[in-house]
Design a protein around this motif. Structure first.
Motif, PDB file in Angstrom:
ATOM      1  N   ALA A 130      20.265  24.855  37.283  1.00  0.00           N
ATOM      2  CA  ALA A 130      20.984  24.588  38.533  1.00  0.00           C
ATOM      3  C   ALA A 130      22.384  25.204  38.490  1.00  0.00           C
ATOM      4  CB  ALA A 130      21.073  23.084  38.773  1.00  0.00           C
ATOM      5  N   PHE A 131      22.935  25.314  37.278  1.00  0.00           N
ATOM      6  CA  PHE A 131      24.203  26.036  37.108  1.00  0.00           C
ATOM      7  C   PHE A 131      23.872  27.340  36.382  1.00  0.00           C
ATOM      8  CE2 PHE A 131      28.226  27.445  35.695  1.00  0.00           C
ATOM      9  CZ  PHE A 131      29.130  26.916  36.596  1.00  0.00           C
ATOM     10  N   PRO A 132      23.908  28.470  37.101  1.00  0.00           N
ATOM     11  CA  PRO A 132      23.444  29.726  36.511  1.00  0.00           C
ATOM     12  C   PRO A 132      24.272  30.159  35.305  1.00  0.00           C
ATOM     13  CG  PRO A 132      23.787  29.936  38.892  1.00  0.00           C
ATOM     14  CD  PRO A 132      24.379  28.637  38.490  1.00  0.00           C
ATOM     15  N   GLU A 152      20.228  24.365  44.117  1.00  0.00           N
ATOM     16  CA  GLU A 152      21.693  24.322  43.938  1.00  0.00           C
ATOM     17  C   GLU A 152      22.260  25.614  43.374  1.00  0.00           C
ATOM     18  OE1 GLU A 152      19.697  21.950  43.170  1.00  0.00           O
ATOM     19  OE2 GLU A 152      20.495  20.101  44.029  1.00  0.00           O
ATOM     20  N   ALA A 153      21.440  26.370  42.650  1.00  0.00           N
ATOM     21  CA  ALA A 153      21.954  27.571  41.980  1.00  0.00           C
ATOM     22  C   ALA A 153      22.426  28.607  43.000  1.00  0.00           C
ATOM     23  CB  ALA A 153      20.878  28.164  41.075  1.00  0.00           C
ATOM     24  N   GLU A 154      21.828  28.580  44.200  1.00  0.00           N
ATOM     25  CA  GLU A 154      22.122  29.624  45.182  1.00  0.00           C
ATOM     26  C   GLU A 154      23.612  29.729  45.500  1.00  0.00           C
ATOM     27  OE1 GLU A 154      20.208  29.230  48.992  1.00  0.00           O
ATOM     28  OE2 GLU A 154      20.689  31.320  49.488  1.00  0.00           O
ATOM     29  N   THR A 162      17.803  35.373  47.667  1.00  0.00           N
ATOM     30  CA  THR A 162      17.315  34.394  46.682  1.00  0.00           C
ATOM     31  C   THR A 162      15.971  33.849  47.158  1.00  0.00           C
ATOM     32  OG1 THR A 162      18.452  32.577  47.775  1.00  0.00           O
ATOM     33  CG2 THR A 162      19.612  33.599  45.938  1.00  0.00           C
ATOM     34  N   VAL A 163      15.140  33.509  46.199  1.00  0.00           N
ATOM     35  CA  VAL A 163      13.839  32.904  46.501  1.00  0.00           C
ATOM     36  C   VAL A 163      13.665  31.705  45.577  1.00  0.00           C
ATOM     37  CG1 VAL A 163      11.379  33.358  46.803  1.00  0.00           C
ATOM     38  CG2 VAL A 163      12.977  35.265  46.778  1.00  0.00           C
ATOM     39  N   LEU A 164      13.368  30.556  46.174  1.00  0.00           N
ATOM     40  CA  LEU A 164      13.155  29.360  45.366  1.00  0.00           C
ATOM     41  C   LEU A 164      11.710  29.372  44.869  1.00  0.00           C
ATOM     42  CD1 LEU A 164      14.495  26.733  44.421  1.00  0.00           C
ATOM     43  CD2 LEU A 164      13.658  25.651  46.508  1.00  0.00           C
ATOM     44  N   THR A 165      11.549  29.758  43.610  1.00  0.00           N
ATOM     45  CA  THR A 165      10.183  29.899  43.076  1.00  0.00           C
ATOM     46  C   THR A 165       9.807  28.769  42.137  1.00  0.00           C
ATOM     47  OG1 THR A 165      11.004  31.150  41.195  1.00  0.00           O
ATOM     48  CG2 THR A 165      10.274  32.430  43.113  1.00  0.00           C
ATOM     49  N   GLY A 166      10.817  28.187  41.465  1.00  0.00           N
ATOM     50  CA  GLY A 166      10.535  27.261  40.375  1.00  0.00           C
ATOM     51  C   GLY A 166      10.357  28.016  39.075  1.00  0.00           C
ATOM     52  N   LEU A 167      10.099  27.271  38.026  1.00  0.00           N
ATOM     53  CA  LEU A 167       9.956  27.828  36.675  1.00  0.00           C
ATOM     54  C   LEU A 167       8.489  27.728  36.261  1.00  0.00           C
ATOM     55  CD1 LEU A 167      11.950  28.547  34.164  1.00  0.00           C
ATOM     56  CD2 LEU A 167      11.386  26.266  33.403  1.00  0.00           C
ATOM     57  N   PRO A 168       7.915  28.815  35.746  1.00  0.00           N
ATOM     58  CA  PRO A 168       6.495  28.729  35.365  1.00  0.00           C
ATOM     59  C   PRO A 168       6.273  27.709  34.240  1.00  0.00           C
ATOM     60  CG  PRO A 168       7.320  30.997  35.209  1.00  0.00           C
ATOM     61  CD  PRO A 168       8.505  30.124  35.450  1.00  0.00           C
ATOM     62  N   ILE A 169       5.229  26.914  34.387  1.00  0.00           N
ATOM     63  CA  ILE A 169       4.900  25.956  33.323  1.00  0.00           C
ATOM     64  C   ILE A 169       3.491  26.227  32.799  1.00  0.00           C
ATOM     65  CG2 ILE A 169       6.465  24.129  34.113  1.00  0.00           C
ATOM     66  CD1 ILE A 169       4.076  22.809  35.427  1.00  0.00           C
ATOM     67  N   ARG A 170       3.191  25.653  31.629  1.00  0.00           N
ATOM     68  CA  ARG A 170       1.866  25.873  31.026  1.00  0.00           C
ATOM     69  C   ARG A 170       0.780  25.273  31.921  1.00  0.00           C
ATOM     70  NH1 ARG A 170       3.351  22.840  25.604  1.00  0.00           N
ATOM     71  NH2 ARG A 170       5.120  22.160  26.853  1.00  0.00           N
TER      72      ARG A 170
END
Ligand SMILES: CC(=O)N[C@H]1[C@@H](OP(=O)(O)OP(=O)(O)OC[C@H]2O[C@@H](n3ccc(=O)[nH]c3=O)[C@H](O)[C@@H]2O)O[C@H](CO)[C@@H](O)[C@@H]1O
Length: 376
Positions: A130-132, A152-154, A162-170
């Motif tokens: 959230a804080f780049p 929030e990072a935007e 910017t694109v809100l993608t999320g973080l890849p998870i297993r």
């Protein structure tokens, strides 16, 4: 599926937090663009030197170094290394014929992504927190797109897009069922299950607070605890439990382990989890729609874990306890209070689910595809 063979360069390094998302993207690219080349560029000293070859991707290292946040002589050396890394990256990207570069942060991403933009090769970056981080803050204005985990990072970045993608998870984190999880840990029907862990290395203060909670809950079969201590703190925590008069064999409802390989089952089995506020952990928790109590690690770079935790708190998905305020009583009371209010727990779970991005990798690949396709 795409037929044309492309050359992708993925970079990000130093710690697992930058490397694992980069590898998830690299694997995704392999599937979406069969026959394409995926090349990893890392730093000379980062963890990527052990992790990336194990995953089977070709790795080239370049010079890089982080700047100190104050003006010091060693900054001159860092600038020297970065300029050298920039030249190496530029030549490498040209030699490989890179179509696109994807950076996930860490010092090494700076020279590589910067070189790409100087060479006219489009670059995308992914920000986990959230804080780049500093690297992504510097690179954002030059990137074709910045992909985010937290909205929030935007506002903390000067990005063109910017694109809100999320973080890849297993994938198994999403597919594990509650029944499988409960069976794996041998948890009784109808019990409330608490999962506690302090990031991948454990958290001493959290472990101490959990010993207090275990004292209050020991021998209560309706309340079950899975406590992951971290390798380093395991022996000490077991000794503290013993000193508190808790026999893990006899009480039956407290499970303590140094590391949990089957995090998929841990998350699937639990009703509430307690943890640090690392981006990967938070992404897993939200993807599963789990309510959480978050204790941000106070020494993370630029206090980014607090920003991550506050992002979930703001939407009502998590409760935040600051590390300095954490003690056994406080943690016990917070957990107890939540478990006694099923409606509140359900609301938190719902809010978490709303923030979860199980489709993160697909969105990231879509964004990369868009950029690649716009190239002749
Ligand atoms: C201390 C620190 O600065 N950590 C940073 C690091 O986190 P780091 O890479 O350590 O990732 P997280 O703390 O978010 O997650 C830990 C990962 O380890 C897994 N796990 C953990 C314990 C266990 O027993 N079994 C297990 O499988 C979890 O499921 C999760 O996937 O990079 C992230 C992305 O930049 C940041 O958000 C974090 O703040």
């Amino acid at each position: 599926m795409h037929r044309k063979k492309r050359v992708f360069v993925v970079t990000g390094g130093g710690t697992g937090g930058h490397i694992y998302p980069a590898l998830a993207i690299a694997r995704g690219l392999q599937e979406r663009f069969p026959g394409s080349t995926i090349h990893y560029v890392g730093g000379k000293r980062g963890l990527e030197n052990t992790i990336v070859p194990r995953e089977g991707f070709p790795l080239t290292t370049v010079h890089c170094r982080g700047l100190e946040r104050s003006l010091r002589l060693c900054n001159l050396a860092a600038i020297g290394d970065t300029v050298r890394g920039l030249g190496q990256s530029y030549r490498l990207l040209r030699r490989l014929g890179a179509d696109v570069v994807i950076g996930t942060g860490g010092f090494v991403a700076f020279p590589v992504v910067m070189a790409a933009t100087l060479a006219g090769i489009p670059a995308l970056i992914h920000e986990q927190n959230a804080f780049p981080g500093m690297t992504n803050r510097l690179l954002a204005p030059r990137a074709a797109a910045v992909m985010l985990t937290f909205p929030e990072a935007e506002k903390r970045l000067k990005a063109k897009k910017t694109v809100l993608t999320g973080l890849p998870i297993r994938p198994e984190i999403l597919s594990a069922t509650r029944e499988e999880g409960r069976r794996y840990f041998g948890l009784p029907e109808g019990s409330q299950v608490l999962l506690a862990l302090g990031g991948s290395r454990g958290a001493k203060r959290l472990n101490e607070a959990m010993v207090y909670l275990a004292r209050r809950w020991a021998g209560e079969p309706r309340r079950q605890v899975i406590h992951v201590t971290g390798e380093v703190n395991y022996e000490e925590t077991v000794a503290q439990l013993k000193a508190a008069g808790i026999s893990l064999d006899k009480c039956g409802n407290i499970k303590v382990m140094p590391y949990l390989d089957r995090m998929d089952y841990g998350l699937a089995a639990c009703d509430l989890c307690i943890g640090r506020a690392g981006a990967a952990f938070i992404s897993e928790v939200t993807a599963r729609g789990l309510p959480s109590i978050l204790v941000p690690y106070p020494h993370a770079a630029e206090n980014h874990q607090e920003a991550n935790a506050r992002s979930l708190e703001a939407i009502g998905a998590a409760q935040v306890i600051m590390d300095r305020e954490l003690d056994g009583q406080r943690l016990h009371d917070a957990v107890q209070e939540l478990l006694e209010q099923p409606d509140r727990i359900a609301k938190m779970a719902n809010a978490a689910k709303g923030a979860g991005r199980p489709e993160a990798l697909t969105m990231i690949l879509d964004e990369i595809s868009r950029v690649v396709m716009s190239r002749k």
